[in-house]
Design a protein around this motif. Structure first.
Motif, PDB file in Angstrom:
ATOM      1  N   GLN A 269     -12.024   5.188 -10.677  1.00 54.35           N
ATOM      2  CA  GLN A 269     -10.865   4.831  -9.863  1.00 54.35           C
ATOM      3  C   GLN A 269     -11.165   5.015  -8.376  1.00 54.35           C
ATOM      4  OE1 GLN A 269      -8.231   7.928 -11.697  1.00 54.35           O
ATOM      5  NE2 GLN A 269      -7.867   8.551  -9.570  1.00 54.35           N
ATOM      6  N   GLN A 270     -10.410   4.281  -7.561  1.00 56.62           N
ATOM      7  CA  GLN A 270     -10.613   4.288  -6.111  1.00 56.62           C
ATOM      8  C   GLN A 270      -9.287   3.986  -5.432  1.00 56.62           C
ATOM      9  OE1 GLN A 270     -13.252   1.183  -4.741  1.00 56.62           O
ATOM     10  NE2 GLN A 270     -13.730   2.214  -2.825  1.00 56.62           N
ATOM     11  N   ASP A 271      -9.092   4.547  -4.223  1.00 55.41           N
ATOM     12  CA  ASP A 271      -7.879   4.249  -3.469  1.00 55.41           C
ATOM     13  C   ASP A 271      -7.782   2.749  -3.223  1.00 55.41           C
ATOM     14  OD1 ASP A 271      -7.400   6.910  -3.464  1.00 55.41           O
ATOM     15  OD2 ASP A 271      -7.445   7.179  -1.281  1.00 55.41           O
ATOM     16  N   TYR A 272      -6.612   2.207  -3.441  1.00 51.97           N
ATOM     17  CA  TYR A 272      -6.381   0.769  -3.278  1.00 51.97           C
ATOM     18  C   TYR A 272      -6.702   0.312  -1.852  1.00 51.97           C
ATOM     19  CZ  TYR A 272      -3.839  -3.696  -3.530  1.00 51.97           C
ATOM     20  OH  TYR A 272      -3.499  -5.029  -3.501  1.00 51.97           O
ATOM     21  N   ASP A 273      -6.280   1.129  -0.873  1.00 54.69           N
ATOM     22  CA  ASP A 273      -6.484   0.746   0.528  1.00 54.69           C
ATOM     23  C   ASP A 273      -7.963   0.609   0.858  1.00 54.69           C
ATOM     24  OD1 ASP A 273      -3.777   0.715   0.920  1.00 54.69           O
ATOM     25  OD2 ASP A 273      -3.670   2.723   1.810  1.00 54.69           O
ATOM     26  N   GLU A 274      -8.778   1.502   0.319  1.00 62.76           N
ATOM     27  CA  GLU A 274     -10.217   1.409   0.594  1.00 62.76           C
ATOM     28  C   GLU A 274     -10.836   0.249  -0.168  1.00 62.76           C
ATOM     29  OE1 GLU A 274     -14.192   4.210   0.712  1.00 62.76           O
ATOM     30  OE2 GLU A 274     -12.697   4.570  -0.852  1.00 62.76           O
ATOM     31  N   ALA A 275     -10.428   0.078  -1.426  1.00 61.34           N
ATOM     32  CA  ALA A 275     -10.990  -0.999  -2.239  1.00 61.34           C
ATOM     33  C   ALA A 275     -10.702  -2.368  -1.631  1.00 61.34           C
ATOM     34  CB  ALA A 275     -10.434  -0.920  -3.660  1.00 61.34           C
ATOM     35  N   TYR A 276      -9.505  -2.503  -1.049  1.00 63.40           N
ATOM     36  CA  TYR A 276      -9.104  -3.789  -0.490  1.00 63.40           C
ATOM     37  C   TYR A 276      -9.175  -3.806   1.039  1.00 63.40           C
ATOM     38  CZ  TYR A 276      -7.415  -5.587  -4.963  1.00 63.40           C
ATOM     39  OH  TYR A 276      -7.337  -6.056  -6.250  1.00 63.40           O
ATOM     40  N   SER A 277      -9.889  -2.852   1.639  1.00 62.22           N
ATOM     41  CA  SER A 277      -9.939  -2.779   3.104  1.00 62.22           C
ATOM     42  C   SER A 277     -10.515  -4.048   3.713  1.00 62.22           C
ATOM     43  CB  SER A 277     -10.760  -1.562   3.546  1.00 62.22           C
ATOM     44  OG  SER A 277     -12.084  -1.635   3.038  1.00 62.22           O
ATOM     45  N   SER A 278     -11.573  -4.574   3.107  1.00 64.65           N
ATOM     46  CA  SER A 278     -12.171  -5.816   3.627  1.00 64.65           C
ATOM     47  C   SER A 278     -11.205  -6.986   3.488  1.00 64.65           C
ATOM     48  CB  SER A 278     -13.473  -6.122   2.894  1.00 64.65           C
ATOM     49  OG  SER A 278     -14.430  -5.107   3.123  1.00 64.65           O
ATOM     50  N   ALA A 279     -10.465  -7.005   2.373  1.00 64.99           N
ATOM     51  CA  ALA A 279      -9.495  -8.078   2.160  1.00 64.99           C
ATOM     52  C   ALA A 279      -8.371  -7.998   3.180  1.00 64.99           C
ATOM     53  CB  ALA A 279      -8.928  -7.999   0.745  1.00 64.99           C
ATOM     54  N   VAL A 280      -7.887  -6.773   3.455  1.00 66.55           N
ATOM     55  CA  VAL A 280      -6.818  -6.587   4.444  1.00 66.55           C
ATOM     56  C   VAL A 280      -7.312  -6.993   5.839  1.00 66.55           C
ATOM     57  CG1 VAL A 280      -5.370  -4.868   5.601  1.00 66.55           C
ATOM     58  CG2 VAL A 280      -5.677  -4.781   3.126  1.00 66.55           C
ATOM     59  N   LYS A 281      -8.547  -6.608   6.160  1.00 64.22           N
ATOM     60  CA  LYS A 281      -9.130  -6.979   7.447  1.00 64.22           C
ATOM     61  C   LYS A 281      -9.245  -8.491   7.569  1.00 64.22           C
ATOM     62  CE  LYS A 281     -13.199  -6.187  10.369  1.00 64.22           C
ATOM     63  NZ  LYS A 281     -14.522  -5.515  10.445  1.00 64.22           N
ATOM     64  N   SER A 282      -9.693  -9.126   6.499  1.00 60.10           N
ATOM     65  CA  SER A 282      -9.806 -10.584   6.500  1.00 60.10           C
ATOM     66  C   SER A 282      -8.442 -11.238   6.634  1.00 60.10           C
ATOM     67  CB  SER A 282     -10.487 -11.042   5.205  1.00 60.10           C
ATOM     68  OG  SER A 282     -10.563 -12.441   5.144  1.00 60.10           O
ATOM     69  N   LYS A 283      -7.437 -10.660   5.956  1.00 62.90           N
ATOM     70  CA  LYS A 283      -6.082 -11.215   6.044  1.00 62.90           C
ATOM     71  C   LYS A 283      -5.528 -11.083   7.460  1.00 62.90           C
ATOM     72  CE  LYS A 283      -1.447 -10.775   4.042  1.00 62.90           C
ATOM     73  NZ  LYS A 283      -0.610 -10.043   3.055  1.00 62.90           N
ATOM     74  N   ASN A 284      -5.753  -9.918   8.083  1.00 65.25           N
ATOM     75  CA  ASN A 284      -5.278  -9.706   9.451  1.00 65.25           C
ATOM     76  C   ASN A 284      -5.948 -10.684  10.418  1.00 65.25           C
ATOM     77  OD1 ASN A 284      -3.606  -7.638   8.625  1.00 65.25           O
ATOM     78  ND2 ASN A 284      -5.090  -6.033   9.081  1.00 65.25           N
ATOM     79  N   GLN A 285      -7.244 -10.903  10.224  1.00 65.32           N
ATOM     80  CA  GLN A 285      -7.945 -11.867  11.060  1.00 65.32           C
ATOM     81  C   GLN A 285      -7.396 -13.275  10.850  1.00 65.32           C
ATOM     82  OE1 GLN A 285     -12.025 -11.218   9.883  1.00 65.32           O
ATOM     83  NE2 GLN A 285     -12.351  -9.582  11.391  1.00 65.32           N
TER      84      GLN A 285
END
Length: 365
Positions: A269-285
């Motif tokens: 298991q892993q924190d959702y925020d870390e697992a999807y950090s690249s996705a969130v960064k890409s979405k923000n961009q």
């Protein structure tokens, strides 16, 4: 009189400038917004798949290490169970082999044999023999299983220990007894605790009864902990080959469950925020790019709409002036090759026609 006042007051309400601007924005923004939404939705699916594959790879790698560890110990049992000294089913013949096993492998703290009636024969620690006929691993082997296993608390270490057992078979494949080794799980725990996924991810290893064998954060107590309460274990049907998101202590967690060849359960298991950090960064961009695109579209639409509406407003003023008798207005848009130019030339001809009509009226007087 009312018509003149209406013209003098100028256009009101939703003027042509804003109509053109609105139309252009709708034409431009709807496709852009639609494409952005589709791309973000597809990107989220791709990132979810990437996160899932990353968890699968980490879990599979750790599961292989766990399986290799258990299979090594089973091969150890298999090889020694076939030796002539072990087949002798005497303490004198078996004890040297059992002591050699304990001395050679640090994690083995006891190697022993049991005859079919449950009585202990040989021991690696030199202590008095005991009755083991009531133990699960013994019953499993005597019941026909090729492997017997049982998780229990080590009296010395105060930590979970594992007993693996194999049958001692005669040349005719008849069970003459059981060879077993009792092991600490330190090496296995080390493999689990050393497995890190990013900064927040870790692994948990459970036995077939959901009891804790090893924890990535070292949360193994001096008792057999039942981990059936873990959210991943409570949603078995949702984890048949897919990842699972749950909330723990106010944090979203993404997890994956895998069953080893021994029937143990491995959770990564892993924190959702870390697992999807690249996705969130890409979405923000993408949001920044969309906002910049929309601003550019609005600006270009305004400039173009203003470019179209300005000559129309001038022609409207000229037509208003002509209606008031000012027939000498200069119509600059008449040289344009588009519809506005055609309108300007029509207004110019209307002015000339009115001038000629006024001249004829004056001559009649």
């Amino acid at each position: 009189m009312e018509a003149t006042n209406a013209l003098e007051s100028g256009p009101k309400g939703f003027t042509i400038l804003y109509r053109i601007l609105t139309a252009m924005m709708l034409i431009a923004v709807i496709p852009i917004g639609g494409l952005w939404f589709i791309s973000i939705h597809k990107a989220k699916q791709d990132w979810t798949e990437n996160v899932f594959q990353a968890l699968v790879q980490d879990t599979s790698a750790l599961a292989n290490r766990v399986d290799e560890w258990t299979e090594f110990n089973l091969r150890l049992l298999e090889q020694n169970s076939k030796s002539p000294a072990m087949l002798s089913m005497t303490a004198e013949g078996q004890n040297p082999i059992l002591k050699s096993i304990q001395d050679t492998y640090d994690w083995v703290y006891l190697a022993f044999t049991v005859q079919p009636d449950g009585e202990n024969i040989g021991r690696s620690d030199g202590k008095e023999t005991k009755f083991y006929g009531d133990r699960d691993y013994f019953k499993q082997v005597m019941g026909g299983k090729t492997i017997g296993k049982q998780l229990l608390m080590g009296k010395t270490s105060g930590k979970p220990a594992l007993i693996l057992a194999k049958p001692i078979l005669s040349e005719r494949q008849k069970i003459q007894g059981v060879l077993a080794i009792a092991m600490t799980l330190e090496d296995l725990s080390k493999a689990v605790t050393e497995t890190r996924i990013g900064k927040t991810g870790y692994a948990i290893l459970l036995d077939e009864n959901n009891r804790l064998l090893a924890h990535g954060l070292g949360r193994v107590k001096n008792q057999l902990q039942d981990m059936s309460y873990h959210p991943v274990m409570q949603y078995r049907e949702k984890l048949a080959g897919s990842n699972f998101v749950f909330t723990e202590r106010g944090k979203k967690i993404v997890a994956y469950k895998f069953k080893t060849r021994m029937g143990w359960k491995l959770i990564v298991q892993q924190d959702y925020d870390e697992a999807y950090s690249s996705a969130v960064k890409s979405k923000n961009q993408s949001l920044i790019l969309l906002a910049a695109t929309l601003v550019s579209v609005v600006l270009m639409a305004y400039l173009l709409a203003n470019h179209l509406a300005t000559p129309i407003r001038r022609l409207t003023k000229i037509a208003d002036d002509i209606s008031k008798g000012n027939l000498s207005a200069d119509i600059g848009e008449r040289d344009r090759g588009d519809e506005i130019g055609a309108l300007a030339r029509a207004i110019e001809r209307m002015g000339v026609s009115l001038q000629m009509a006024f001249d004829r009226l004056r001559k009649k007087k």
